[in-house]
Design an enzyme around this catalytic site. Structure first.
Site: not given
Ligand SMILES: Cc1cc2nc3c(=O)[nH]c(=O)nc-3n(C[C@H](O)[C@H](O)[C@H](O)COP(=O)(O)OP(=O)(O)OC[C@H]3O[C@@H](n4cnc5c(N)ncnc54)[C@H](O)[C@@H]3O)c2cc1C
Length: 421
Positions: A12, A14-15, A80, A171, A300, A316
């Site tokens: 992943g 993401g953030f 994955v 929003e 998350d 995030a």
């Molecule tokens: C609509 C919305 C609005 C939000 N607004 C805010 C905000 O204003 N402020 C704030 O702080 N937070 C906000 N959040 C929450 C924030 O975006 C999350 O807390 C943050 O993205 C978590 O980061 P992460 O790296 O855990 O997961 P993510 O950023 O979701 O990254 C997960 C990554 O894993 C990859 N992945 C997932 N499953 C698989 C798999 N099986 N195989 C390979 N890759 C995979 C995905 O493609 C992705 O790139 C918001 C979330 C949403 C949905």
């Protein structure tokens, strides 16, 4: 024989994942980054894509490009589907990958609390394709209303229901109200977008439950002034192709948006690990999986408590802190050193309601109204990746602010429930 470098596999980008990768940039390790998408998505602005204020490319960036200068990182796009903890192998659609250290940062997905069929009628907002689908639903509804020959059907088409009164629901409701009352006000001849009904439905007693009561009331009052019907203490009992049922009424609506809940990605199943009700893997104070000091779960997908004993929120900023910590911890371990346990620092919460109205709770800094909105805009521009995107988004927002227009009103995909053939 050259010494083999430790293999760090990060699931992943993401953030959380990206921060972990960046924290390892100088470490003598071989990093394999696995993501099912080829881009990193800035989810806090997904609602802006869903409401045509921004285009997908303004909030998503190719992972490969972000990491192009980090020579110890290889990016692979595949999904994955399992982890063999004993054999230290990650299984993917492209085959197995061995690791010495594993970082799981696969985030969360929409949750319909056991009613998965509702996803068909009430798309959630988690991925970029969700945003473009919701955008298609919203703008198709206005187009179909212009074609409708019957008042009841026109009314249904011009009813937008948003389920969930957290920041995303607030929003979305504010943005759809602006689209109906301002952006599209003069664009149609046979129907009047200003008559659209926008309903925000929350099961709990108030909007924005993570914010103060005062700010929750501010959000409700601001939305009501924008013409949004706010319904609290109203759990949704059923969603179907023509609308939703609440305990005491039925709302016929062509466009329903689900902003009521998320659950963690299936990491706990892959690991057969202990998890909380939202599916988040319970990790120790160094974010490692119980019994494995070389497997970490962050962002998350992880459940960990802050120094005051409260669960670290799914934000995030929390994901980035966890990613940074684990990256540094692995680098320290490779160097034969150690780090103290992870400590979450609360960096505040923000929500916007519409142009000129937002809420900021940042310790002693408590802002609302135009000042809050300026702060919200500046913070989001600052956290975007890449100078180009920051400039484009700033110009787009300025243009929208002055003209009330939204530049990305494209209908590229639509849920089947919106089209009336
Ligand atoms: C609509 C919305 C609005 C939000 N607004 C805010 C905000 O204003 N402020 C704030 O702080 N937070 C906000 N959040 C929450 C924030 O975006 C999350 O807390 C943050 O993205 C978590 O980061 P992460 O790296 O855990 O997961 P993510 O950023 O979701 O990254 C997960 C990554 O894993 C990859 N992945 C997932 N499953 C698989 C798999 N099986 N195989 C390979 N890759 C995979 C995905 O493609 C992705 O790139 C918001 C979330 C949403 C949905």
């Amino acid at each position: 024989m050259p010494q083999l470098k430790p293999r760090v596999v990060i699931l992943g980008a993401g953030f959380a994942g990206l921060e972990a990768i960046k924290a390892l940039r100088r470490a003598p390790v071989e990093i394999t980054v696995i993501d099912r998408e080829n881009y990193h998505c800035f989810q806090p602005l997904l609602y802006q894509v869903a409401t045509a204020a921004l285009s997908p490319a303004e909030i998503d960036w190719p992972i490969r490009h972000i990491l192009r200068l980090q020579e110890n990182a290889t990016v692979l796009m595949t999904e994955v589907n399992g982890i063999d903890t004993g054999a230290h192998i990650v299984n993917t659609n492209a085959g197995p990958f061995s690791f010495d250290f594993l970082v799981i940062a696969t985030g969360a997905r929409n949750s319909y609390f056991g009613h998965d069929r509702w996803a068909e009628f009430a798309p959630g907002l988690k991925r970029i394709e969700d945003a473009t689908c919701i955008r298609g639903n919203i703008f198709s509804a206005f187009e179909e209303a212009e074609l409708a020959r019957d008042d009841a059907e026109r009314k249904r088409l011009l009813t937008f229901a948003i389920i969930g009164g957290g920041p995303t629901g607030v929003e979305m409701a504010g943005a759809i109200a602006e689209i109906a009352r301002q952006t599209l006000a003069r664009d149609f001849r046979r129907s009047d977008p200003r008559t659209a009904r926008i309903v925000l439905i929350e099961a709990g007693p108030r909007l924005l439950p993570n914010f103060s009561e005062q700010h929750s009331s501010y959000a409700r009052d601001t939305l009501m002034a924008m013409g949004v019907d706010v319904m609290t203490s109203s759990p949704v009992l059923r969603c179907d192709e023509r609308g939703i049922d609440l305990a005491d009424c039925r709302i016929d609506a062509a466009s329903v948006v689900w902003a009521a809940g998320i659950m963690a990605s299936p990491a706990a199943q892959w690991l057969s690990a202990e998890h909380d009700r939202a599916g988040r893997v319970v990790v120790g104070s160094d974010l490692s999986l119980q019994g494995f000091n070389d497997i970490f779960v962050i962002g998350d997908a992880a459940f960990v408590k802050d120094p005051r004993g409260r669960p670290v929120p799914g934000l995030a900023s929390a994901a980035k802190q966890m990613g940074n910590y684990v990256g540094k911890l692995i680098a320290a371990r490779v160097a034969g050193q150690s780090l103290p346990p992870f400590r979450y620092r609360d960096q505040g919460i923000l929500a916007t309601i519409g142009r000129r109205a937002a809420i900021v709770e940042l310790g002693h800094i408590q802002l609302t109204g135009f000042i809050g909105w300026m702060f919200w805009s500046a913070a989001h521009i600052y956290f975007l990746i890449g100078v180009r995107n920051r400039i484009i988004v700033a110009i787009d927002w300025l243009w929208s602010y002055v003209t009330f227009q939204r530049g990305a009103r494209l209908i590229t995909e639509v849920s089947p429930t919106v089209r009336v053939e």
